[in-house]
Scaffold this motif. Structure first.
Motif, PDB file in Angstrom:
ATOM      1  N   LEU A 109      16.817  63.407  -4.534  1.00 30.43           N
ATOM      2  CA  LEU A 109      16.763  61.981  -4.219  1.00 30.43           C
ATOM      3  C   LEU A 109      17.914  61.541  -3.308  1.00 30.43           C
ATOM      4  O   LEU A 109      17.722  60.711  -2.432  1.00 30.43           O
ATOM      5  N   GLU A 113      19.835  56.694  -3.269  1.00 32.55           N
ATOM      6  CA  GLU A 113      18.509  56.379  -3.817  1.00 32.55           C
ATOM      7  C   GLU A 113      18.536  56.409  -5.334  1.00 32.55           C
ATOM      8  O   GLU A 113      17.941  55.546  -5.994  1.00 32.55           O
ATOM      9  N   ALA A 114      19.237  57.385  -5.920  1.00 28.05           N
ATOM     10  CA  ALA A 114      19.309  57.461  -7.385  1.00 28.05           C
ATOM     11  C   ALA A 114      20.038  56.246  -7.955  1.00 28.05           C
ATOM     12  O   ALA A 114      19.586  55.686  -8.965  1.00 28.05           O
ATOM     13  N   LYS A 116      20.187  53.283  -6.595  1.00 30.98           N
ATOM     14  CA  LYS A 116      19.294  52.133  -6.419  1.00 30.98           C
ATOM     15  C   LYS A 116      18.222  52.112  -7.506  1.00 30.98           C
ATOM     16  O   LYS A 116      17.963  51.063  -8.098  1.00 30.98           O
ATOM     17  N   ARG A 117      17.634  53.251  -7.779  1.00 30.89           N
ATOM     18  CA  ARG A 117      16.580  53.312  -8.813  1.00 30.89           C
ATOM     19  C   ARG A 117      17.133  53.071 -10.209  1.00 30.89           C
ATOM     20  O   ARG A 117      16.509  52.386 -11.018  1.00 30.89           O
ATOM     21  N   ALA A 120      17.890  49.361 -10.634  1.00 32.83           N
ATOM     22  CA  ALA A 120      16.691  48.532 -10.709  1.00 32.83           C
ATOM     23  C   ALA A 120      16.074  48.572 -12.094  1.00 32.83           C
ATOM     24  O   ALA A 120      15.374  47.635 -12.500  1.00 32.83           O
ATOM     25  N   SER A 121      16.307  49.638 -12.855  1.00 34.43           N
ATOM     26  CA  SER A 121      15.673  49.746 -14.179  1.00 34.43           C
ATOM     27  C   SER A 121      16.481  49.077 -15.264  1.00 34.43           C
ATOM     28  O   SER A 121      17.567  48.681 -15.157  1.00 34.43           O
TER      29      SER A 121
END
Length: 121
Positions: A109, A113-114, A116-117, A120-121
């Protein structure tokens, strides 16, 4: 109204003093201006300055080496702190296979990106 200083020069090797420039700016007779001769510094002064320049270069090189050593020590301390954080985190308590799989996924990733993900959770 303030007068700005004006500096005049005469033939090569002579220079007028700032006081003379003010007198000339006020309209004084240029024939009465006293010029003073400008000479090169003596050879002994040049050699002394050269020696001090070499000493300054050596001091800068020494400071650069000390700074590089401090930066290396800081990187080591940061790495040790990262390892300690890893041990205290849930990853430090997980089985090796899961940690290995997690880092493989993180590598695919990418860190941005990791993050950001995960945020977001």
């Amino acid at each position: 109204m303030a007068l700005t200083p004006v500096y005049f020069t005469s033939p090569i090797g002579y220079e007028f003093a700032p006081g003379d420039a003010r007198r000339l700016a006020r309209g004084a007779c240029p024939g009465k201006v006293r010029a003073r001769e400008v000479s090169a510094p003596p050879r002994s002064m040049i050699m002394a300055r050269k020696g001090s320049l070499e000493a300054e270069r050596r001091a800068i090189a020494k400071d650069r080496d000390a700074l590089a050593a401090r930066e290396a020590k800081l990187r080591d301390n940061e790495q040790k702190a990262s390892i300690e954080l890893m041990r205290k985190s849930p990853l430090g308590k997980a089985p090796f296979e899961r940690v290995e799989a997690f880092f493989a996924a993180l590598g695919k990733l990418g860190l941005d990106e990791a993050e950001k993900r995960l945020s977001a959770s």
